[in-house]
Design a protein around this motif. Structure first.
Motif, short mmCIF file in Angstrom:
data_model
loop_
_atom_site.label_atom_id
_atom_site.label_comp_id
_atom_site.label_asym_id
_atom_site.label_seq_id
_atom_site.Cartn_x
_atom_site.Cartn_y
_atom_site.Cartn_z
N SER A 1 0.82 -1.21 0.00
CA SER A 1 0.00 0.00 0.00
C SER A 1 0.86 1.26 0.00
N ARG A 2 1.95 1.24 0.76
CA ARG A 2 2.84 2.41 0.80
C ARG A 2 3.65 2.51 -0.50
N ALA A 3 3.99 1.36 -1.09
CA ALA A 3 4.74 1.38 -2.33
C ALA A 3 3.95 2.07 -3.43
N TYR A 4 2.66 1.81 -3.49
CA TYR A 4 1.86 2.36 -4.58
C TYR A 4 1.46 3.81 -4.35
N LYS A 5 1.85 4.37 -3.22
CA LYS A 5 1.67 5.80 -3.01
C LYS A 5 2.85 6.59 -3.57
N SER A 6 3.91 5.88 -3.96
CA SER A 6 5.10 6.54 -4.48
C SER A 6 4.93 6.81 -5.98
N ASP A 7 5.39 7.98 -6.42
CA ASP A 7 5.36 8.32 -7.83
C ASP A 7 6.61 7.83 -8.57
N ASP A 8 7.62 7.41 -7.82
CA ASP A 8 8.85 6.93 -8.43
C ASP A 8 8.69 5.45 -8.79
N ARG B 1 9.20 10.75 2.21
CA ARG B 1 10.23 11.70 1.79
C ARG B 1 9.59 12.99 1.31
N PRO B 2 10.22 14.14 1.58
CA PRO B 2 9.71 15.42 1.08
C PRO B 2 9.60 15.39 -0.44
N GLN B 3 8.67 16.18 -0.98
CA GLN B 3 8.46 16.19 -2.43
C GLN B 3 9.72 16.60 -3.18
N THR B 4 10.52 17.46 -2.60
CA THR B 4 11.76 17.89 -3.27
C THR B 4 12.71 16.71 -3.44
#
Length: 380
Positions: free
Chosen positions: A295-302, A365-368
């Motif tokens: 679930s946390r993996a699929y919240k990542s845009d990378d 992680r911060p968006q930056t």
């Protein structure tokens, strides 16, 4: 109390790591200590060792495993990729050395002793292989002109070929399943689904025809009367004896005669002494760890972070599922440890490395920083 205002590496790690997931992993390790104490003394006594030999070593391996888990969870995605490349290269060298110089036990060469420590190099290769495959699949999605998918296929064939030479068909099946799952997540075409399924079925059939050890296990699974099924029969009896709430700590019967009660069949010991209720609790804990990571993996845009965390979660979950399925006689017997529960130093440290990377990849992680990861994603 750690303040959010502190700008130290530890404070930043503490406020960004998934503490619930970390707590679940530590709970699983503690369960492993308890079940090792329950399952291992009879095995040690039977072979003339101190009754707490395997338990003491289990606890001893827990210390470096925790260090590896926490240390790796501090890494950035780029550091994870670079570290995985080094670890995988080292694992391949160790596998080749094992094939050349390792002792043959029951027709296979899987272990080598270095500096007095028994090492199973195939365990070391698994988590690093997942990271490299995830990186290649993410590169294939970012840059279609790059032959990254073909490179991932070559990577799989190289590792599988070495594992088959050992032979270690349990690890081969696990690696292939995780690679296929990653390929599916990366968006493979339907034609590849049929092609890979056919290739896997063909490989299994060839192993059945050419490798007596594999054929024997499949035959015994299909027809128990065709050979020795002592261990799986004892495991089934342990589940029956334990019922819902177990016979009580130390009261198990099956562990007194099960040769692998502290490794492959520790789940059966847990069922007999603590009951099916504990087994369901362990199943829930494994499921929570896998689903929480996914679930946390699929919240990542990378893409790399998403693929890598998903692959590591699938590796962790499938390994647990195989072990529990063998104990329940749902699949033919395989030498596969139950993560953090079964005895085994190489397995425990390797699993700690894998879940440490899971924690690192699922940190907030911060968006930056995320943008920087994406911008540098095509470089190792």
């Amino acid at each position: 109390m750690i303040s959010r205002e502190q700008r130290t590496p530890f404070s930043e790690w503490w406020w960004t790591v998934d503490r619930v997931l970390l707590a679940a992993l530590i709970a699983l390790m503690l369960a492993g200590v308890i079940l090792s104490l329950a399952a291992s003394p009879p095995v040690a006594t039977r072979i003339g060792l101190d009754p707490f030999h395997f338990f003491n070593r289990h606890v001893l391996f827990l210390a470096p495993s925790l260090i590896v888990l926490i240390g790796v969870s501090f890494l950035s995605p780029r550091q994870i990729r670079r570290t995985a490349l080094i670890v995988f290269a080292l694992a391949i060298v160790l596998i080749v050395v094992t094939l050349l110089f390792g002792p043959e036990v029951k027709g296979s060469r899987r272990w080598i002793t270095l500096l007095g420590v028994n090492i199973q190099a195939s365990e070391i290769a698994k988590p690093s292989f997942v990271i490299l495959a995830a990186w290649l699949f993410s590169e294939a999605a970012r840059r279609p002109e790059m032959p990254a998918t073909s490179m991932a296929m070559v990577l799989l064939l190289m590792l599988v070929s070495l594992l088959v030479m050992m032979p270690d068909f349990g690890q081969t099946m696990l690696i292939t399943m995780v690679w296929g799952a990653l390929f599916f997540i990366a968006g493979m075409r339907v034609i590849w689904v049929f092609g890979l399924t056919g290739a896997a079925a063909g490989g299994l059939f060839a192993a059945y025809l050419l490798v007596p050890h594999v054929a024997g296990r499949i035959k015994r699974f299909m027809n128990p009367a065709s050979g020795d099924t002592f261990q799986v029969d004892m495991a089934s009896e342990a589940f029956s004896n334990g019922s819902w709430f177990g016979l009580g700590p130390g009261e198990g019967i099956a562990k007194r005669s099960l040769p692998d009660s502290h490794t492959d069949f520790v789940f059966a010991v847990a069922a007999e002494e603590f009951g099916i209720v504990l087994c369901l609790a362990l199943l829930a804990l494994f499921s929570f760890i896998v689903l929480r990571t996914l679930s946390r993996a699929y919240k990542s845009d990378d893409l790399f972070t998403r693929f890598a965390a998903s692959g590591l979660a699938i590796l962790f979950g499938v390994q647990a599922a195989i072990n529990m399925s063998v104990n329940l006689q749902l699949i033919p017997a395989k030498g596969m440890t139950l993560p953090f529960i079964s005895y085994g130093g190489s397995s425990m440290v390797s699993l700690a490395y894998g879940v440490g990377m899971m924690l690192a990849l699922t940190r907030q992680r911060p968006q930056t920083e995320v943008n920087a990861i994406e911008a540098a994603g095509s470089y190792a």
